[in-house]
Design a protein around this motif. Sequence first.
Motif, short mmCIF file in Angstrom:
data_model
loop_
_atom_site.label_atom_id
_atom_site.label_comp_id
_atom_site.label_asym_id
_atom_site.label_seq_id
_atom_site.Cartn_x
_atom_site.Cartn_y
_atom_site.Cartn_z
N GLU A 92 45.45 16.40 30.36
CA GLU A 92 45.88 15.24 29.96
C GLU A 92 44.92 13.81 30.07
OE1 GLU A 92 50.47 16.09 29.67
OE2 GLU A 92 49.64 15.20 31.58
N ALA A 93 44.97 13.03 29.44
CA ALA A 93 44.38 11.71 29.51
C ALA A 93 45.67 10.64 30.26
CB ALA A 93 43.63 11.15 28.18
N ARG A 94 45.76 10.35 31.38
CA ARG A 94 46.52 9.53 31.76
C ARG A 94 46.22 8.03 31.25
NH1 ARG A 94 50.14 11.19 35.73
NH2 ARG A 94 50.38 13.58 35.38
N LEU A 95 47.33 7.42 30.72
CA LEU A 95 47.14 6.10 30.07
C LEU A 95 47.99 5.25 30.70
CD1 LEU A 95 46.95 7.32 26.31
CD2 LEU A 95 45.02 7.23 27.84
N ARG A 123 35.99 7.23 31.04
CA ARG A 123 35.89 6.56 32.24
C ARG A 123 37.02 5.44 32.42
NH1 ARG A 123 33.55 10.16 32.81
NH2 ARG A 123 31.24 10.35 33.17
N ALA A 124 37.53 5.32 33.78
CA ALA A 124 38.61 4.17 33.71
C ALA A 124 38.33 2.90 33.17
CB ALA A 124 38.78 4.10 35.35
N GLY A 125 39.46 2.38 32.39
CA GLY A 125 39.27 1.27 31.55
C GLY A 125 38.94 1.40 30.24
N ASP A 126 38.26 2.64 29.70
CA ASP A 126 38.23 2.82 28.29
C ASP A 126 39.42 2.73 27.67
OD1 ASP A 126 35.53 3.32 29.22
OD2 ASP A 126 35.64 5.76 28.49
N LEU A 127 39.23 2.11 26.61
CA LEU A 127 40.24 1.85 25.50
C LEU A 127 40.65 2.95 24.46
CD1 LEU A 127 40.19 -1.97 24.77
CD2 LEU A 127 41.75 -0.89 26.34
N LEU A 128 41.72 3.48 24.39
CA LEU A 128 41.97 4.76 23.68
C LEU A 128 43.35 4.51 22.62
CD1 LEU A 128 41.68 7.77 26.09
CD2 LEU A 128 39.80 6.93 24.49
N SER A 129 43.03 4.92 21.46
CA SER A 129 44.34 4.50 20.58
C SER A 129 45.18 5.67 20.12
CB SER A 129 43.83 3.56 19.20
OG SER A 129 43.28 2.53 19.88
N GLY A 130 45.99 5.66 19.54
CA GLY A 130 46.67 6.82 19.27
C GLY A 130 48.13 6.60 18.75
N VAL A 139 58.90 6.56 18.76
CA VAL A 139 58.19 7.48 18.24
C VAL A 139 57.40 7.21 16.84
CG1 VAL A 139 58.10 9.83 17.30
CG2 VAL A 139 59.47 9.50 19.40
N GLY A 140 56.09 7.56 16.64
CA GLY A 140 55.57 7.11 15.53
C GLY A 140 54.73 5.60 15.65
N GLU A 141 54.87 4.89 16.67
CA GLU A 141 54.31 3.82 16.91
C GLU A 141 52.90 4.09 17.34
OE1 GLU A 141 54.67 -0.26 19.71
OE2 GLU A 141 56.16 1.36 19.59
N HIS A 142 52.00 3.15 16.88
CA HIS A 142 50.36 3.33 17.16
C HIS A 142 50.28 2.18 18.21
CE1 HIS A 142 46.08 3.31 16.43
NE2 HIS A 142 46.39 4.45 16.08
N VAL A 143 49.71 2.83 19.55
CA VAL A 143 49.30 1.70 20.66
C VAL A 143 47.84 2.02 20.93
CG1 VAL A 143 51.90 2.31 21.28
CG2 VAL A 143 50.20 3.91 21.93
N THR A 144 47.47 1.09 21.61
CA THR A 144 46.19 1.11 22.35
C THR A 144 46.37 0.89 23.85
OG1 THR A 144 44.98 -0.04 20.40
CG2 THR A 144 44.06 -0.11 22.55
N CYS A 145 45.70 1.88 24.46
CA CYS A 145 46.12 2.03 26.14
C CYS A 145 44.86 1.96 26.74
CB CYS A 145 46.98 3.30 26.36
SG CYS A 145 48.38 3.40 25.67
N ALA A 146 44.74 1.61 28.15
CA ALA A 146 43.71 2.07 28.98
C ALA A 146 43.65 3.31 29.70
CB ALA A 146 43.72 0.75 29.98
N PHE A 147 42.40 3.97 29.76
CA PHE A 147 42.21 5.50 30.33
C PHE A 147 42.36 5.14 31.53
CE2 PHE A 147 39.46 8.60 31.96
CZ PHE A 147 40.28 9.51 31.93
N LEU A 148 43.18 5.86 32.42
CA LEU A 148 43.31 5.78 33.73
C LEU A 148 42.60 7.03 34.70
CD1 LEU A 148 47.17 4.69 34.43
CD2 LEU A 148 45.08 3.13 34.47
N SER A 149 42.92 8.21 34.14
CA SER A 149 42.41 9.31 34.93
C SER A 149 42.34 10.32 33.88
CB SER A 149 42.91 9.43 36.13
OG SER A 149 44.24 9.67 36.06
N PHE A 150 41.62 11.68 34.50
CA PHE A 150 41.78 12.92 33.75
C PHE A 150 42.58 13.77 34.47
CE2 PHE A 150 38.75 16.68 32.66
CZ PHE A 150 39.80 17.38 32.24
N ASP A 151 43.72 14.11 34.03
CA ASP A 151 44.63 15.12 34.63
C ASP A 151 44.34 16.44 34.38
OD1 ASP A 151 46.73 16.61 35.49
OD2 ASP A 151 48.19 15.77 34.78
N THR A 152 43.47 17.09 35.28
CA THR A 152 42.68 18.26 35.23
C THR A 152 43.88 19.48 34.90
OG1 THR A 152 42.37 18.82 37.44
CG2 THR A 152 40.54 17.84 36.07
#
Length: 276
Positions: free
Chosen positions: A177-180, A105-112, A160-173
Amino acid sequence: MSGSSDEELSRGFLAAMRVGDLREGTVAEVTRHGVAVTLDGFAARPLGFVGSLNLSWAGSARASARVGERITARVIGVDLDQERVWLATTATESPELWAFLDSLRAGDLLSGRIVSIERFGVLVALDEGPSHPVLPGVGLIALPDLSWRRFEAATDVVRVGEHVTCAFLSFDTTNGEARLSLRATRPDPFQTFADNASVGDEMRGRVTGLVPFGVFVQVGDGTEGLIEDRNGTGTSGRAPGASVRIGDEIAVVITGIDRERRRLFLSRRPAPPASG
């Protein structure tokens, strides 16, 4: 069966469809634009259509389907006026990934971890969820969503290699992809500036851009305002004595603050009269 009754039957069939439903059918035609599908329950003519970008996250339309083939696809849109159901077979090509992305859902925080920096954005391999069948990362940060501040290249913001936390914007069907947004997790310097500024305030700033319609001036950390050309900036050659160059420090006055659109409007502060 008359034409009117056929239309009534097809519209009734379509009206029962819901986005997210799984539907089965038979491929009736394959073109470079996509695949027409005769859906189970309405054999008169093909009402389903899978666009070429929704057939597979890895292949082309002709490589992904054959006439007479049975397919299962997810409903992504219903158009009663055109009498068409828009479908995606990508939902069944990688059901685990589709279900994961669809649950966000929009606003969910995802890390990667950032795995690739491209001209169109930054790819992120998420810590949670399935991997992508083709791309190195499921998450995508488009360039405008990297930072509130102006930057020349994505490498000015992340690596490249950096770990980030982003907000989820939308599902690109289309691409799976998860647009972040990385910038959504950071304070907006414009709003911070606006909290402490008012129309009429005088300040000094540095010229950062010259455009046909005016001059951009940085007046705070990550905050730029526009002096429109009608204020006599000299960018059109009409007032050579008032011309400026990038890097110049000038005195300005705030003439407008648009918080919703994040726009700041400025004018040149008149030079003080000469003494004596």
